[in-house]
Scaffold this motif. Sequence first.
Motif, PDB file in Angstrom:
ATOM      1  N   UNK A 197       0.851  -1.193   0.000  1.00 58.15           N
ATOM      2  CA  UNK A 197       0.000   0.000   0.000  1.00 58.15           C
ATOM      3  C   UNK A 197       0.885   1.240   0.000  1.00 58.15           C
ATOM      4  N   UNK A 198       0.598   2.151  -0.936  1.00 54.54           N
ATOM      5  CA  UNK A 198       1.387   3.384  -1.035  1.00 54.54           C
ATOM      6  C   UNK A 198       0.498   4.571  -0.661  1.00 54.54           C
ATOM      7  N   UNK A 199       1.089   5.612  -0.063  1.00 51.94           N
ATOM      8  CA  UNK A 199       0.286   6.718   0.504  1.00 51.94           C
ATOM      9  C   UNK A 199      -0.194   7.726  -0.538  1.00 51.94           C
ATOM     10  N   UNK A 200      -1.234   7.357  -1.253  1.00 51.90           N
ATOM     11  CA  UNK A 200      -1.883   8.276  -2.184  1.00 51.90           C
ATOM     12  C   UNK A 200      -3.337   7.853  -2.329  1.00 51.90           C
ATOM     13  N   UNK A 201      -4.264   8.815  -2.296  1.00 50.35           N
ATOM     14  CA  UNK A 201      -5.685   8.497  -2.428  1.00 50.35           C
ATOM     15  C   UNK A 201      -6.203   8.810  -3.822  1.00 50.35           C
ATOM     16  N   UNK A 202      -7.454   8.502  -4.054  1.00 47.39           N
ATOM     17  CA  UNK A 202      -8.081   8.743  -5.353  1.00 47.39           C
ATOM     18  C   UNK A 202      -8.533  10.200  -5.458  1.00 47.39           C
ATOM     19  N   UNK A 203      -8.843  10.615  -6.708  1.00 47.01           N
ATOM     20  CA  UNK A 203      -9.374  11.961  -6.953  1.00 47.01           C
ATOM     21  C   UNK A 203     -10.724  11.885  -7.648  1.00 47.01           C
ATOM     22  N   UNK A 204     -11.372  10.742  -7.557  1.00 41.19           N
ATOM     23  CA  UNK A 204     -12.615  10.542  -8.304  1.00 41.19           C
ATOM     24  C   UNK A 204     -13.749  11.416  -7.780  1.00 41.19           C
TER      25      UNK A 204
END
Length: 644
Positions: free
Chosen positions: A203-210
Amino acid sequence: MADISRQIYQYMCDEIVGSEKVVKYRRLFFKVYEYVQNNFCSPSKYIIPSGSKAEGLNLPGSDIDIMLISKKYIVYESKLQRDNARSTINTISLVIDTDHAQPGFALLCVQNELFCERHFVERNEDGMFLSSKLYLLNFATKYTCHKINGPCISNKDGKLDAAHSLQCPQWPSIARNWATRKRSSGWPSVFLLSDIVQLGVHFVPIGSKSRSDCIHPLEWRISFSVPEKILINTWNHTQLLCYAILKILLTEVIRKSKGIDSLMCSYFLKTVLLWLLEEVDTRKWTPESLLDCVVMCLGRLTYLITHKYIPNYFIPEHNMIDRQFNQQSWDELLALISYLHDIGWQSIFLCDSFQYSSAVFKWKDNRIRAANGNSDFMKAIIPLMNILFKNYRFLDVTYCTKTKAFTKYFKNIMTKSLPYKYKVLQSIMLSSLSYNMTESLLCKQQCNKQSYVEHKQLISCNLICAQTCVVSGWTLQALNFYLCGQYHIALRILEFAILLSSSEQLIISPFYDIHMNDLEERHFISSNYISCLRKFKYYTRLDIFVNDIYTFDYLLQMNPYQNSIFLDTDFCLHYLRFACCHRLRDIDAIQQSLLDLEVFRDDEVAETYIENAYDITFNRYHEQNLCWRYNEEKRKLFTNVNHL
């Protein structure tokens, strides 16, 4: 068409990507690099090379991708799996929550806030979660010379991407269908699928922008970097060259178009290729059909961009175009990709890498090619060696001492039967990494028995360095003896090193890039390096860099608080010789050393040291003042240590 494809294939093998053996040796390099880092150097985080370089490509302008896997956190699919697993005392357990996240992402539930770093935890109505945003910012704020690039932290020149990741030993249920879906091509095999599923994910620390223009602060992206590397390692050479051509088109055509340069990334191209490999028979990926395969990939990419949906290879529900782009920019991207597809294989000539079209079609008989495996080995390894020499400080990673690293290395060599090339790579990496591992060189009291123990340990480490990185290794050895007051021995080593430095040898600089713009110049340089290394069997560094040195030596430090030495190797040799002669009060040798230093005055740093040498030699009061000042700082240090 088949003949042209074959010629382009050969051109790619000879000048851009390399042969199958070259790719094999690149992968071996990073495999050994990972092994040496994690087994000998004992980093505080697991280090896994990823990205195109680790996959066997070394294209101009490509960066180095490193995954740094935390040893503190471990992620589980469910609470039941967490309870059944054997967790260590120092490990913090997290549980996946995909119900409240976009496909391809997950929230990481904190089960016990007492054992977690509270400044990373955020609460909401659904519970406590580890914040990806706070986790990434924690590392970014420690290093002002770096920048955030998606889930990675990049160094200032953008050539190193370090992704701080968390490990999940189980394959997530959201990607379970990947292992069981039908594949018309038969690739990947059921045995390979089974092996990959056993590895789990990260798991890498970045979220979605949807959902909005802002990145979700709690979501973590599921990373399949390790499975992807394993899959790509099973590709045949035509498939890898097809991927390389697509990456070149992206870099040299698409990203040069203003307004759409950020809409497309190389991961989209990799995903398109992975999907096609499941559908198209492996026997159709041949050198004679290379250009047809490129056109086929462009056609699929055009289709996906038209529908604004690029499905993730492992989780198809995850549309990787997860942000709202400007419609005009998106239309321009579609027009460009459609144009590339319409003109077909000739689109490659829009790239600078293929501008030498006359060379491409006259490539067969008038080309001198390396004929043996050693040449392929050197051709693959030499450009990658610069990676080790650059002082990349992996963010928030600490290492064990050089002595422990070399002790583990010797134990491994003595107890395991390894192929010759493995041993060669391990020796080169250990000698190189010893420069980058932070280790203090303390000028302690001469009566301190521990200082002599550390001195002897450093001797053995530097001797190993001297076997491959000859002049630099002997210079460090001389510095070690000098700091311990053994000036006669240091002087003899320096004379030997100066004699070696006058002979022809391979010199590798941390600031040199093997990739040249001019095709013929690039070929000449790489060929020259290969023949040089084959002839002399050793290399040296252009510079000597020793970090965290706190010696209170007014001959080496321009001020008592200078805690590093960064000098040209040749100058460092001659200046150290002056320092030894000065300590021994050899007047004739001092005068000769000062004369030898004059040739280095063109360098600004060297000139500062030279002026210091003259002031110390011819101004007795200046030296006395310096000696008193540095001894005062030394006295303060030992007073503070004794109080502690």
